[in-house]
Design a protein around this motif. Structure first.
Motif, PDB file in Angstrom:
ATOM      1  N   VAL A 179      57.929  31.781  51.420  1.00 51.18           N
ATOM      2  CA  VAL A 179      56.722  32.324  52.033  1.00 51.18           C
ATOM      3  C   VAL A 179      56.434  31.822  53.439  1.00 51.18           C
ATOM      4  CG1 VAL A 179      55.624  32.760  49.830  1.00 51.18           C
ATOM      5  CG2 VAL A 179      55.194  30.618  51.018  1.00 51.18           C
ATOM      6  N   LEU A 180      57.213  30.855  53.921  1.00 48.93           N
ATOM      7  CA  LEU A 180      56.881  30.272  55.218  1.00 48.93           C
ATOM      8  C   LEU A 180      56.852  31.339  56.323  1.00 48.93           C
ATOM      9  CD1 LEU A 180      56.204  27.743  56.770  1.00 48.93           C
ATOM     10  CD2 LEU A 180      58.615  27.313  57.080  1.00 48.93           C
ATOM     11  N   PHE A 181      57.887  32.172  56.320  1.00 49.89           N
ATOM     12  CA  PHE A 181      57.964  33.196  57.352  1.00 49.89           C
ATOM     13  C   PHE A 181      56.832  34.212  57.190  1.00 49.89           C
ATOM     14  CE2 PHE A 181      60.142  36.211  60.162  1.00 49.89           C
ATOM     15  CZ  PHE A 181      60.620  35.332  61.105  1.00 49.89           C
ATOM     16  N   TRP A 182      56.572  34.533  55.935  1.00 48.07           N
ATOM     17  CA  TRP A 182      55.494  35.489  55.654  1.00 48.07           C
ATOM     18  C   TRP A 182      54.154  34.937  56.119  1.00 48.07           C
ATOM     19  CZ3 TRP A 182      50.979  35.694  53.035  1.00 48.07           C
ATOM     20  CH2 TRP A 182      50.470  36.976  52.806  1.00 48.07           C
ATOM     21  N   LEU A 183      53.959  33.619  55.832  1.00 39.88           N
ATOM     22  CA  LEU A 183      52.668  32.995  56.149  1.00 39.88           C
ATOM     23  C   LEU A 183      52.378  32.993  57.641  1.00 39.88           C
ATOM     24  CD1 LEU A 183      52.291  29.871  53.867  1.00 39.88           C
ATOM     25  CD2 LEU A 183      50.863  31.898  53.958  1.00 39.88           C
ATOM     26  N   ALA A 184      53.422  32.999  58.443  1.00 46.00           N
ATOM     27  CA  ALA A 184      53.198  32.975  59.880  1.00 46.00           C
ATOM     28  C   ALA A 184      52.877  34.375  60.398  1.00 46.00           C
ATOM     29  CB  ALA A 184      54.411  32.410  60.593  1.00 46.00           C
ATOM     30  N   GLY A 185      53.025  35.378  59.567  1.00 47.20           N
ATOM     31  CA  GLY A 185      52.726  36.736  60.005  1.00 47.20           C
ATOM     32  C   GLY A 185      53.923  37.377  60.653  1.00 47.20           C
ATOM     33  N   SER A 186      54.478  38.383  60.017  1.00 38.08           N
ATOM     34  CA  SER A 186      55.682  38.991  60.566  1.00 38.08           C
ATOM     35  C   SER A 186      55.831  40.413  60.052  1.00 38.08           C
ATOM     36  CB  SER A 186      56.895  38.168  60.146  1.00 38.08           C
ATOM     37  OG  SER A 186      58.070  38.872  60.459  1.00 38.08           O
ATOM     38  N   VAL A 187      56.427  41.258  60.878  1.00 35.50           N
ATOM     39  CA  VAL A 187      56.712  42.617  60.427  1.00 35.50           C
ATOM     40  C   VAL A 187      58.216  42.811  60.247  1.00 35.50           C
ATOM     41  CG1 VAL A 187      54.657  43.705  61.367  1.00 35.50           C
ATOM     42  CG2 VAL A 187      56.669  43.417  62.809  1.00 35.50           C
ATOM     43  N   ALA A 188      58.965  41.723  60.359  1.00 37.44           N
ATOM     44  CA  ALA A 188      60.415  41.844  60.243  1.00 37.44           C
ATOM     45  C   ALA A 188      60.827  41.881  58.779  1.00 37.44           C
ATOM     46  CB  ALA A 188      61.091  40.657  60.925  1.00 37.44           C
ATOM     47  N   VAL A 252      47.341  42.515  55.769  1.00 37.41           N
ATOM     48  CA  VAL A 252      47.891  41.222  55.353  1.00 37.41           C
ATOM     49  C   VAL A 252      48.914  41.436  54.245  1.00 37.41           C
ATOM     50  CG1 VAL A 252      47.350  38.956  54.431  1.00 37.41           C
ATOM     51  CG2 VAL A 252      45.800  40.035  56.023  1.00 37.41           C
ATOM     52  N   ALA A 253      48.654  42.382  53.380  1.00 39.30           N
ATOM     53  CA  ALA A 253      49.591  42.641  52.293  1.00 39.30           C
ATOM     54  C   ALA A 253      50.959  43.019  52.838  1.00 39.30           C
ATOM     55  CB  ALA A 253      49.060  43.754  51.399  1.00 39.30           C
ATOM     56  N   VAL A 254      50.992  43.814  53.899  1.00 39.20           N
ATOM     57  CA  VAL A 254      52.274  44.268  54.425  1.00 39.20           C
ATOM     58  C   VAL A 254      52.910  43.225  55.343  1.00 39.20           C
ATOM     59  CG1 VAL A 254      53.454  46.042  55.732  1.00 39.20           C
ATOM     60  CG2 VAL A 254      51.521  46.642  54.300  1.00 39.20           C
ATOM     61  N   ALA A 255      52.121  42.630  56.209  1.00 47.04           N
ATOM     62  CA  ALA A 255      52.720  41.861  57.300  1.00 47.04           C
ATOM     63  C   ALA A 255      52.347  40.385  57.304  1.00 47.04           C
ATOM     64  CB  ALA A 255      52.327  42.482  58.639  1.00 47.04           C
ATOM     65  N   GLY A 256      51.587  39.942  56.331  1.00 47.87           N
ATOM     66  CA  GLY A 256      51.175  38.550  56.370  1.00 47.87           C
ATOM     67  C   GLY A 256      50.033  38.365  57.343  1.00 47.87           C
ATOM     68  N   PRO A 257      49.540  37.144  57.438  1.00 48.88           N
ATOM     69  CA  PRO A 257      48.358  36.903  58.265  1.00 48.88           C
ATOM     70  C   PRO A 257      48.674  36.904  59.758  1.00 48.88           C
ATOM     71  CG  PRO A 257      49.044  34.891  57.164  1.00 48.88           C
ATOM     72  CD  PRO A 257      49.982  35.950  56.722  1.00 48.88           C
ATOM     73  N   ILE A 258      48.517  38.038  60.403  1.00 52.13           N
ATOM     74  CA  ILE A 258      48.718  38.115  61.849  1.00 52.13           C
ATOM     75  C   ILE A 258      47.365  37.966  62.521  1.00 52.13           C
ATOM     76  CG2 ILE A 258      49.389  39.612  63.756  1.00 52.13           C
ATOM     77  CD1 ILE A 258      51.502  40.788  61.982  1.00 52.13           C
ATOM     78  N   GLY A 259      47.225  36.932  63.311  1.00 59.92           N
ATOM     79  CA  GLY A 259      45.918  36.618  63.874  1.00 59.92           C
ATOM     80  C   GLY A 259      45.685  37.230  65.242  1.00 59.92           C
ATOM     81  N   PHE A 260      44.446  37.268  65.631  1.00 61.76           N
ATOM     82  CA  PHE A 260      43.990  37.508  67.011  1.00 61.76           C
ATOM     83  C   PHE A 260      44.064  38.956  67.489  1.00 61.76           C
ATOM     84  CE2 PHE A 260      44.774  32.977  66.951  1.00 61.76           C
ATOM     85  CZ  PHE A 260      43.594  32.528  67.477  1.00 61.76           C
ATOM     86  N   ILE A 261      44.847  39.815  66.829  1.00 59.45           N
ATOM     87  CA  ILE A 261      44.849  41.223  67.234  1.00 59.45           C
ATOM     88  C   ILE A 261      43.438  41.781  67.029  1.00 59.45           C
ATOM     89  CG2 ILE A 261      45.664  43.528  66.602  1.00 59.45           C
ATOM     90  CD1 ILE A 261      47.878  42.279  67.874  1.00 59.45           C
ATOM     91  N   GLY A 262      42.874  41.490  65.862  1.00 58.95           N
ATOM     92  CA  GLY A 262      41.561  42.002  65.530  1.00 58.95           C
ATOM     93  C   GLY A 262      40.465  41.469  66.433  1.00 58.95           C
ATOM     94  N   VAL A 310      55.911  37.353  64.517  1.00 59.07           N
ATOM     95  CA  VAL A 310      55.065  37.953  65.543  1.00 59.07           C
ATOM     96  C   VAL A 310      53.668  37.323  65.550  1.00 59.07           C
ATOM     97  CG1 VAL A 310      54.241  39.854  64.116  1.00 59.07           C
ATOM     98  CG2 VAL A 310      54.372  40.133  66.575  1.00 59.07           C
ATOM     99  N   GLY A 311      53.261  36.775  64.393  1.00 63.51           N
ATOM    100  CA  GLY A 311      51.954  36.120  64.315  1.00 63.51           C
ATOM    101  C   GLY A 311      51.829  34.971  65.301  1.00 63.51           C
ATOM    102  N   ILE A 312      52.951  34.331  65.587  1.00 64.08           N
ATOM    103  CA  ILE A 312      52.923  33.227  66.549  1.00 64.08           C
ATOM    104  C   ILE A 312      52.732  33.768  67.955  1.00 64.08           C
ATOM    105  CG2 ILE A 312      54.307  31.355  67.488  1.00 64.08           C
ATOM    106  CD1 ILE A 312      54.930  30.628  64.783  1.00 64.08           C
ATOM    107  N   VAL A 313      53.403  34.870  68.244  1.00 66.21           N
ATOM    108  CA  VAL A 313      53.244  35.473  69.571  1.00 66.21           C
ATOM    109  C   VAL A 313      51.797  35.913  69.783  1.00 66.21           C
ATOM    110  CG1 VAL A 313      53.993  37.325  71.095  1.00 66.21           C
ATOM    111  CG2 VAL A 313      55.636  36.222  69.585  1.00 66.21           C
TER     112      VAL A 313
END
Lengths: 333, 350
Positions: A179-188, A252-262, A310-313
């Protein structure tokens, strides 16, 4: 800022074209270079070759997911900012992402669930739960939902969930790997089926958001005025909250927690289209999709050949923005 | 009968001690010592506090002595020191910025230390998972990370002064940035390093050794003494800038010193015990409730409470799901987050 309706319409169409271009770039750019001819061929007439497979099974789902998630997160952010009158409101800041992450990790650790389909539903539930917790906590008490209280309650709930998540991962290395990669937020690496599972809810929420835009405008005038104008404020507020949960939870279900876009996109959209939500929300959707697509394309190149989530970016882009708004002050009302 | 006891030592140390504060301190010391004895007596081999005390003093069964001295004592000492350091760091920050919600975690200082330590582990480990440079440098790395984050927050929140609300919000932003950097470092590194870093970020004193104690003790104890010496400056700072300047304080310089003190304490705690959250927020509040806000009494009270909190969290983590260990930071967050929310209501004016 675009003044007349006609200008706004032209702007909207312009953004739509940019969005399509970004989707196209997302399909073509990456570690495996694909020519546009190959890409077209892969979509129309897939011959099963490697290059075609990359496009059809990896790039296309990824581009579509990024566009849908970016749009949803941005709309969720705009609705949250309107509902709470807090310019910093967004799914990331208000603990929704962390809540979803926590639920996923619980499922992986205690129930050994690893099917992506199941995980996406769990994330959806977690997001809804966290949103409810934060809303309830900040609505309780004497003076109701003040912006500051919501931000702080969201941060606290975030910290709680994040810490519990980390604690569980610390006890279970295998889960960490998963889950590490998922937790960082990713669409890959997300499958199209994953998007398909939540797409009906996202689409319904998009539609609902656009239909409610007019009411949100009235809500923004303040509760008393809105009531005076005959708006059933509580019903509208509940509907908006439900939309937020659908949009953010589905994302979040699809891409994990991607922050700051919202958080970021609604501000950009307001700069372009003004404060009328009938224009603002479609602008948010398009800008959100574009921003996440671009961030995702960027994420492929930062540490080539490895990918950055992408969540990191988005966090690296979003934090300066967040600080800028925090400096300007959120005490309004 | 007088309400206060005056303590004077030389030129620089003088306190008024409320008699109540003295009683509270005595009770807390007793509680801390008892918890300490329970803590070193608990685990796979159980001992009563009396047996533990005996073993500690060199009596009792030999095996007890071995277990306690080699394994448990360093761990419990690290927990105690980390708790004290975090609590005092929080108390100093809260007094200085006059914001009861300020704490090393909320302001991103812990996050800065964590990012820096993960970077340190990532840069200086080889494939066998051992460090290529001495672990002596770890606290320095943590301190530098903490300082960088604090400086960042301070600078970005400054706008004709330091409005507490802005400070907290900017801190939240910087925290998020540090978290992103930490995740980035974890993801780009190999997985064994990620899991190692993850345990550490959550905050755990698992596997602390005498080496850690000997590195940590001079750092933390020295800084705690400094903090007590600086206590009266904090008292003055709490009055607000104008009054503090009127009283002849070199406000800006003192403030810088206090920030450095606070980040150094945080860095020291984070370097050895990881990101144990919310202690710097909770302990000073509890202390204020117990002994009031005069810093001469507040700092030692907060320190003792912080020590008790982290020791207690570590103990709970060892016993609850034994033999699986739960990192202490999970418990401090589980208590701390609701406490933080509770404070929001107490603090409606903010």
């Amino acid at each position: 800022m675009l003044a007349t309706n006609r200008q706004k319409m032209v702007g909207l169409i312009g953004l739509l074209i940019v969005l399509l271009a970004a989707v196209w770039m997302s399909i073509v750019c990456g570690y495996t270079d694909t020519s546009w001819r190959q890409a077209v061929a892969a979509l129309i007439d897939n011959d099963g070759s490697n290059a075609h497979l990359v496009v059809a099974t990896v790039r296309l789902p990824r581009a579509l997911i990024a566009a849908a998630v970016g749009a949803s997160l941005a709309m969720a952010g705009a609705l949250m900012q309107a509902l709470t009158r807090n310019p910093l409101a967004s799914p990331g800041i208000f603990g929704i992402n962390a809540g979803a992450g926590f639920f996923i990790v619980v499922m992986v650790t205690f129930f050994s669930i690893s099917s992506l389909q199941m995980l996406s539903w769990v994330a959806f539930m977690g997001a809804a739960m966290a949103a409810l917790i934060v809303f309830v906590i900040s609505a309780a008490g004497k003076d109701g939902l003040t912006p500051l209280k919501m931000t702080l309650a969201g941060t606290a709930v975030s910290a709680l969930f994040a810490s519990l998540t980390q604690g569980m991962l610390a006890m279970n290395e295998k889960a960490l790997e998963e889950v590490l990669f998922w937790l960082a937020g990713s669409v890959a690496g997300r499958k199209l089926e994953l998007l398909a599972a939540v797409f009906p809810y996202l689409a319904a929420a998009w539609l609902g958001t656009l239909l409610l835009a007019r009411h949100v405008n009235i809500l923004m005038m303040g509760d008393d005025v809105a009531k005076g104008l005959g708006l059933r404020t509580n019903v509208i507020k509940a509907a908006v909250a439900l939309l937020v949960v659908l949009l953010a939870g589905g994302s979040v279900a699809v891409a994990g927690p991607i922050g700051f876009i919202g958080m970021m996109v609604p501000h950009m959209a307001r700069a372009l289209a003004g404060v009328d939500h009938r224009w603002l929300l479609p602008y948010c959707a398009l800008l959100g999709g574009i921003l996440l697509l671009m961030a995702d394309i960027g994420a492929r190149y930062v540490l080539m050949p490895r990918e950055v989530p992408v969540g990191i970016v988005t966090a690296l882009l979003g934090v300066p923005f967040f600080i800028y708004i925090a400096r300007r002050g959120i005490a309004a009302k | 009968m007088k309400k206060y006891i005056t303590v004077r030592m030389g030129k620089h140390i003088s306190f008024f001690y409320d008699k109540k504060a003295v009683a509270v301190l005595a009770a807390l010391i007793a509680a801390a010592v008892l918890l300490f004895l329970i803590s070193i007596g608990s685990g796979e081999m159980r001992m009563s506090p009396l047996e533990a005390a005996a073993a500690l003093l060199g009596y009792g069964e030999e095996i007890h002595q071995t277990v306690i001295v080699t394994f448990r004592l360093p761990r419990v000492l690290v927990a105690w020191m980390a708790g004290m350091a975090l609590a005092v760091a929080g108390a100093v920050l809260q007094g200085m910025v006059r914001n009861p919600l300020a704490s090393p975690d909320v302001l991103g200082i812990t996050g800065g230390a964590a990012a820096s330590v993960v970077a340190f582990l990532a840069l200086f480990s080889d494939e066998n998972n051992s460090l290529t440079v001495s672990i002596h440098w770890l606290p320095l790395a943590a301190f530098l990370g903490a300082t960088a984050a604090a400086w960042f927050v301070y600078m970005l929140a400054w706008k004709n002064g330091l409005a507490p609300l802005r400070l907290v919000l900017v801190g939240i932003g910087v925290s998020a940035l540090m978290q992103a950097l930490t995740t980035l470092l974890m993801i780009t590194g190999p997985i064994y390093r990620a899991s190692q870093a993850n345990v550490w970020i959550t905050g755990s004193v698992y596997g602390a050794s005498w080496k850690h104690v000997s590195l940590m003790a001079p750092w933390v104890i020295g800084l705690l003494l400094l903090a007590i010496l600086a206590a009266r400056h904090v008292n003055v700072q709490e009055l607000g800038d104008e009054l503090a300047m009127g009283l002849g304080g070199a406000v800006e310089r003192q403030r810088l010193g206090l920030v450095l003190l606070s980040t150094a304490l945080t860095g020291g705690a984070v370097a050895f015990a990881g990101g144990i959250g919310f202690v710097g927020l909770m302990a000073p509040h509890m202390a204020r409730r117990l002994v009031g806000s005069a810093f001469g009494a507040l700092l030692p009270t907060a320190a003792l409470l912080g020590g008790v909190l982290v020791m207690g969290a570590d103990l709970a983590g060892r016993l609850l799901l034994a033999p699986t260990e739960i990192p202490a930071g999970v418990f401090t967050a589980a208590i701390g987050a609701p406490y933080f929310i509770y404070l929001l209501y107490q603090n409606r004016k903010a």
